[in-house]
Scaffold this motif. Sequence first.
Motif, PDB file in Angstrom:
ATOM      1  N   TYR A 131       7.130  10.089   4.934  1.00 52.54           N
ATOM      2  CA  TYR A 131       8.072   9.864   6.026  1.00 52.54           C
ATOM      3  C   TYR A 131       9.093   8.790   5.646  1.00 52.54           C
ATOM      4  O   TYR A 131      10.262   8.864   6.040  1.00 52.54           O
ATOM      5  CB  TYR A 131       7.327   9.445   7.291  1.00 52.54           C
ATOM      6  CG  TYR A 131       6.382  10.494   7.834  1.00 52.54           C
ATOM      7  CD1 TYR A 131       6.592  11.849   7.588  1.00 52.54           C
ATOM      8  CD2 TYR A 131       5.273  10.133   8.593  1.00 52.54           C
ATOM      9  CE1 TYR A 131       5.728  12.812   8.068  1.00 52.54           C
ATOM     10  CE2 TYR A 131       4.402  11.085   9.086  1.00 52.54           C
ATOM     11  CZ  TYR A 131       4.630  12.423   8.819  1.00 52.54           C
ATOM     12  OH  TYR A 131       3.764  13.370   9.304  1.00 52.54           O
ATOM     13  N   GLU A 164      11.692  10.408   3.771  1.00 55.24           N
ATOM     14  CA  GLU A 164      12.589  11.133   4.674  1.00 55.24           C
ATOM     15  C   GLU A 164      13.622  10.185   5.270  1.00 55.24           C
ATOM     16  O   GLU A 164      14.789  10.547   5.451  1.00 55.24           O
ATOM     17  CB  GLU A 164      11.789  11.808   5.785  1.00 55.24           C
ATOM     18  CG  GLU A 164      10.947  12.979   5.327  1.00 55.24           C
ATOM     19  CD  GLU A 164      11.796  14.129   4.806  1.00 55.24           C
ATOM     20  OE1 GLU A 164      12.907  14.353   5.342  1.00 55.24           O
ATOM     21  OE2 GLU A 164      11.363  14.782   3.841  1.00 55.24           O
ATOM     22  N   ALA A 165      13.199   8.961   5.597  1.00 51.27           N
ATOM     23  CA  ALA A 165      14.142   7.967   6.115  1.00 51.27           C
ATOM     24  C   ALA A 165      15.210   7.647   5.073  1.00 51.27           C
ATOM     25  O   ALA A 165      16.393   7.481   5.404  1.00 51.27           O
ATOM     26  CB  ALA A 165      13.394   6.691   6.516  1.00 51.27           C
ATOM     27  N   GLY A 225      16.280   9.703   2.828  1.00 49.92           N
ATOM     28  CA  GLY A 225      17.167  10.863   2.761  1.00 49.92           C
ATOM     29  C   GLY A 225      18.168  10.935   3.886  1.00 49.92           C
ATOM     30  O   GLY A 225      19.168  11.652   3.788  1.00 49.92           O
ATOM     31  N   GLN A 226      17.926  10.191   4.964  1.00 53.89           N
ATOM     32  CA  GLN A 226      18.862  10.157   6.085  1.00 53.89           C
ATOM     33  C   GLN A 226      19.889   9.037   5.936  1.00 53.89           C
ATOM     34  O   GLN A 226      20.848   8.961   6.711  1.00 53.89           O
ATOM     35  CB  GLN A 226      18.092   9.959   7.401  1.00 53.89           C
ATOM     36  CG  GLN A 226      17.115  11.061   7.738  1.00 53.89           C
ATOM     37  CD  GLN A 226      17.793  12.399   7.945  1.00 53.89           C
ATOM     38  OE1 GLN A 226      18.853  12.487   8.571  1.00 53.89           O
ATOM     39  NE2 GLN A 226      17.195  13.457   7.402  1.00 53.89           N
ATOM     40  N   HIS A 246      16.597   2.361   5.831  1.00 55.70           N
ATOM     41  CA  HIS A 246      16.702   1.359   6.892  1.00 55.70           C
ATOM     42  C   HIS A 246      17.325   0.082   6.334  1.00 55.70           C
ATOM     43  O   HIS A 246      16.773  -0.563   5.441  1.00 55.70           O
ATOM     44  CB  HIS A 246      15.330   1.068   7.487  1.00 55.70           C
ATOM     45  CG  HIS A 246      14.786   2.183   8.323  1.00 55.70           C
ATOM     46  ND1 HIS A 246      15.295   2.495   9.570  1.00 55.70           N
ATOM     47  CD2 HIS A 246      13.798   3.079   8.092  1.00 55.70           C
ATOM     48  CE1 HIS A 246      14.625   3.516  10.079  1.00 55.70           C
ATOM     49  NE2 HIS A 246      13.724   3.910   9.189  1.00 55.70           N
ATOM     50  N   SER A 305      21.333  10.390   1.510  1.00 55.98           N
ATOM     51  CA  SER A 305      21.768  11.745   1.838  1.00 55.98           C
ATOM     52  C   SER A 305      22.715  12.274   0.760  1.00 55.98           C
ATOM     53  O   SER A 305      23.544  11.541   0.225  1.00 55.98           O
ATOM     54  CB  SER A 305      22.475  11.749   3.200  1.00 55.98           C
ATOM     55  OG  SER A 305      23.640  10.939   3.172  1.00 55.98           O
TER      56      SER A 305
END
Length: 235
Positions: free
Chosen positions: A27, A30-31, A33-34, A82, A167
């Motif tokens: 996860y 995934e953060a 990748g954002q 983040h 991203s």
Amino acid sequence: MQGTDQQAYDRGTTIFSPDGRLYQVEYAREAVGQGAPVVGVRGADSVVLAAHAPDRSPLSADGDTEKVSSVDDHVAVAGAGHAADTRQLVDLARRRAQQERVRYGERVPVAELGTAVADHLQEYTQTGGARPYGTALLVAGHDGDPALVEIDPSGATRSWRADAVGSGAGDAIETFEDGYGPALGDRDAIALALDGLDAAVEDLNVADVDATLVTDEGTERVGEDRLRSAHGSAS
């Protein structure tokens, strides 16, 4: 029962699933990748880090979107994911670099600095009551030779000639695979980094790029005019 078991592995940061996965680390990736993309390119005698840092509002203050941070006079760090997590890791890297200077009067080796930060990240994959950091870092430095290191949320590290996180990272890496050469000068390294960001970001504006060049002489923030010159007619 299967759903209950899944939730147990999902919530436990230190529990492996039956197939050997740590879901919280996944996860965290995934953060990453954002997050806004960050790219790095290692040239013959320098390394460039470039990040997409658009202003969120026309009311934001100038300089508020800086994403590439100097750690020492020979190391710069940028992260995707983040921002607050990245800030904590940048502070950790700066403290480690200062300790090296105070104790030994020398600059910390880039590989050693990357390992110290990676060890800290790894601790948070096996510590109860804590979550993994939701950021991936690119560390660019020069201690005799240029170096570019990626640090994953799991604490894994790897050296690269050119790399991207955040991203659109896959598109940027494809661009690097097509355009990279080992003898890149400063200008060509900057140009290739911008090409990578251009592939990762739709309608890239050079004014939204935060870039730093690291050489044996130190770290230097790359101004907008120099970015535009390297990127040709693109804006």
